[in-house]
Design a protein around this motif. Structure first.
Motif, short mmCIF file in Angstrom:
data_model
loop_
_atom_site.label_atom_id
_atom_site.label_comp_id
_atom_site.label_asym_id
_atom_site.label_seq_id
_atom_site.Cartn_x
_atom_site.Cartn_y
_atom_site.Cartn_z
N GLY A 30 0.67 -1.13 -0.01
CA GLY A 30 0.09 -0.05 -0.02
C GLY A 30 0.84 1.22 -0.03
N LYS A 31 0.03 2.39 0.32
CA LYS A 31 0.64 3.61 0.16
C LYS A 31 1.51 4.26 1.38
CE LYS A 31 -2.60 5.40 -2.95
NZ LYS A 31 -3.77 6.36 -3.49
N VAL A 32 1.07 3.54 2.46
CA VAL A 32 1.88 4.22 3.74
C VAL A 32 3.42 3.77 3.62
CG1 VAL A 32 2.06 3.84 6.28
CG2 VAL A 32 -0.26 3.59 5.07
N GLY A 33 4.18 4.79 3.65
CA GLY A 33 5.64 4.59 3.54
C GLY A 33 6.02 4.10 2.27
N ASP A 34 5.18 4.23 1.19
CA ASP A 34 5.54 3.57 -0.15
C ASP A 34 5.73 2.07 -0.02
OD1 ASP A 34 5.48 3.68 -2.77
OD2 ASP A 34 7.67 4.16 -3.00
N HIS A 35 5.31 1.56 1.05
CA HIS A 35 5.45 0.26 1.55
C HIS A 35 6.85 -0.14 1.57
CE1 HIS A 35 4.54 -0.01 -2.97
NE2 HIS A 35 5.52 -1.04 -2.84
N ASN A 36 7.76 0.67 2.06
CA ASN A 36 9.19 0.49 2.38
C ASN A 36 9.53 1.16 3.50
OD1 ASN A 36 12.03 -0.08 1.32
ND2 ASN A 36 12.33 1.95 0.89
N PHE A 37 9.90 0.30 4.47
CA PHE A 37 10.40 0.85 5.87
C PHE A 37 11.76 0.16 6.40
CE2 PHE A 37 5.84 -0.27 5.38
CZ PHE A 37 5.14 0.92 5.65
N LYS A 38 12.38 1.03 6.90
CA LYS A 38 13.57 0.90 7.37
C LYS A 38 13.63 0.58 8.85
CE LYS A 38 18.47 2.45 7.41
NZ LYS A 38 19.33 3.26 6.82
N ASN A 39 13.40 1.92 9.57
CA ASN A 39 13.25 2.06 11.22
C ASN A 39 11.63 2.35 11.35
OD1 ASN A 39 16.01 1.93 11.52
ND2 ASN A 39 16.07 3.94 11.10
N PHE A 40 11.49 1.28 12.20
CA PHE A 40 10.16 1.32 12.70
C PHE A 40 9.67 0.32 13.85
CE2 PHE A 40 11.07 -2.73 10.34
CZ PHE A 40 10.53 -3.47 11.22
N GLU A 41 8.30 0.94 14.29
CA GLU A 41 7.56 -0.16 15.06
C GLU A 41 6.48 -0.80 14.35
OE1 GLU A 41 6.92 0.79 19.08
OE2 GLU A 41 8.02 2.55 18.98
N GLU A 58 -1.18 -18.45 24.65
CA GLU A 58 -2.21 -19.73 24.38
C GLU A 58 -2.83 -19.76 23.00
OE1 GLU A 58 -4.75 -20.67 27.56
OE2 GLU A 58 -3.01 -20.93 29.05
N ASP A 59 -3.04 -20.98 22.40
CA ASP A 59 -3.74 -20.97 21.32
C ASP A 59 -5.40 -20.26 21.60
OD1 ASP A 59 -2.09 -22.02 19.59
OD2 ASP A 59 -2.44 -24.05 20.17
N ASN A 60 -5.94 -19.72 20.59
CA ASN A 60 -7.58 -19.19 20.69
C ASN A 60 -7.55 -18.14 21.64
OD1 ASN A 60 -8.40 -21.47 19.00
ND2 ASN A 60 -8.23 -23.00 20.69
N VAL A 61 -6.40 -17.39 21.71
CA VAL A 61 -6.47 -16.14 22.46
C VAL A 61 -5.48 -15.17 21.72
CG1 VAL A 61 -5.65 -15.09 24.60
CG2 VAL A 61 -6.55 -17.34 24.67
N TRP A 62 -6.22 -14.01 21.61
CA TRP A 62 -5.76 -12.96 21.06
C TRP A 62 -4.44 -12.26 21.95
CZ3 TRP A 62 -6.48 -11.64 16.13
CH2 TRP A 62 -7.68 -12.14 15.67
N TYR A 63 -3.30 -11.99 21.43
CA TYR A 63 -2.28 -11.41 21.84
C TYR A 63 -1.55 -10.68 21.01
CZ TYR A 63 0.85 -14.26 18.84
OH TYR A 63 1.44 -14.83 17.81
N THR A 64 -0.77 -9.54 21.42
CA THR A 64 0.02 -8.60 20.66
C THR A 64 1.38 -9.06 20.28
OG1 THR A 64 -1.38 -6.74 21.84
CG2 THR A 64 0.72 -6.23 20.65
N GLU A 65 1.79 -9.13 19.05
CA GLU A 65 3.18 -9.01 18.65
C GLU A 65 3.81 -7.96 18.14
OE1 GLU A 65 5.78 -13.03 16.63
OE2 GLU A 65 3.50 -12.93 16.76
N HIS A 66 4.62 -7.56 18.80
CA HIS A 66 5.40 -6.15 18.27
C HIS A 66 6.88 -6.04 18.12
CE1 HIS A 66 5.66 -1.90 20.70
NE2 HIS A 66 6.25 -2.03 19.28
N ILE A 67 6.98 -5.65 17.00
CA ILE A 67 8.65 -5.66 16.64
C ILE A 67 8.81 -4.18 16.50
CG2 ILE A 67 9.88 -6.51 14.30
CD1 ILE A 67 7.59 -8.08 13.95
N ILE A 68 10.31 -4.02 16.94
CA ILE A 68 10.97 -2.78 16.70
C ILE A 68 12.25 -2.74 16.08
CG2 ILE A 68 11.57 -0.77 18.18
CD1 ILE A 68 9.81 -1.71 20.32
N VAL A 69 12.68 -2.08 15.10
CA VAL A 69 13.62 -2.25 14.48
C VAL A 69 14.15 -0.73 14.47
CG1 VAL A 69 14.90 -2.58 12.18
CG2 VAL A 69 13.04 -4.27 13.02
N GLN A 70 15.40 -0.44 15.04
CA GLN A 70 16.22 0.86 14.83
C GLN A 70 17.47 0.45 14.67
OE1 GLN A 70 14.36 4.13 16.25
NE2 GLN A 70 16.11 4.62 14.77
N GLY A 71 17.99 0.95 13.50
CA GLY A 71 19.50 0.60 13.11
C GLY A 71 19.61 -0.81 12.77
#
Length: 214
Positions: A70-81, A141-154
């Motif tokens: 998509g259009k966000v960041g022109d679908h090209n991300f370097k440093n992000f959360e 556990e399975d069948n439970v919503w959880y948050t997966e959070h990725i941070i890349v800086q340098g």
């Protein structure tokens, strides 16, 4: 007539402005998934693996990968959360790629994979930076919503599961010199969700990114 045209243009700009404001939260997070369609995402082989189910992206079917295009960041991300709400089902396996790029088939050759797996036969569990810094413990556990959070800086990669840091990795300089797997390194690129196998069913929602400065 000029007044009518001016008013129409003003209203159009206002609508666009409001639309953008709805996508971007005050804290900088931007949605990559509208909850209604796969708009902004691109899939190659086995496209039927991905579908919309009750406001989520349901992954269920043969091996496939869907790439943010998509259009966000022109679908090209370097440093992000990046973060998403994820729910696995018993025996399922999936993954989230970053710094990758679209390819029609096979396993993505560019970028890193963050594992989504709480009970599959693969011992690398949710949160693993796959085959780089793996997690053996099961934090959700399975069948439970959880948050997966990725941070890349340098060259620093942090992976959190429900706010708990499970991977804290700094890519060494010599990785760039590896010949065996040259695409598996910090660079820039888009995100992808993985369909692993026909027996795996996984759900994603609230998929968001926060671009970070250089």
């Amino acid at each position: 007539m000029k007044k009518v045209l001016y008013f129409g243009t003003l209203m159009m700009l206002l609508v666009v402005s409001v639309s953008f404001a709805q996508k971007k939260n005050k804290d900088g997070w931007i949605s990559l998934f509208d909850g209604k369609s796969l708009a902004g995402w691109k899939v190659g082989e086995n496209a039927s693996t991905f579908s919309i189910d009750n406001g989520t992206i349901m992954v269920a079917g043969p091996r496939a990968h869907i790439f943010y295009d998509g259009k966000v960041g022109d679908h090209n991300f370097k440093n992000f959360e990046f973060k998403a709400q994820v729910m696995t089902t018993p025996g399922s396996n999936s993954g989230i790629y970053f710094h990758t790029q679209y390819q029609e088939g096979g396993w993505p050759s560019k970028g890193y994979e963050v594992q989504v797996n709480n009970s599959h036969t693969d011992w690398r569990r949710t949160g693993s930076l796959y085959s780089i810094q793996d997690v053996k413990d099961v934090f959700v556990e399975d069948n439970v919503w959880y948050t997966e959070h990725i941070i890349v800086q340098g060259k620093h990669i942090t992976i959190k599961i429900n706010d708990k840091t499970v991977v804290d990795y700094v890519e060494p300089d010599e990785v760039a010199a590896k010949v065996k797997d040259p695409g598996r390194k910090i660079s820039s690129g888009t995100f992808a969700l993985q369909g692993h196998d026909p027996k795996s069913k996984v759900y994603y929602k609230d998929i968001m990114v926060k671009p970070l400065g250089e």
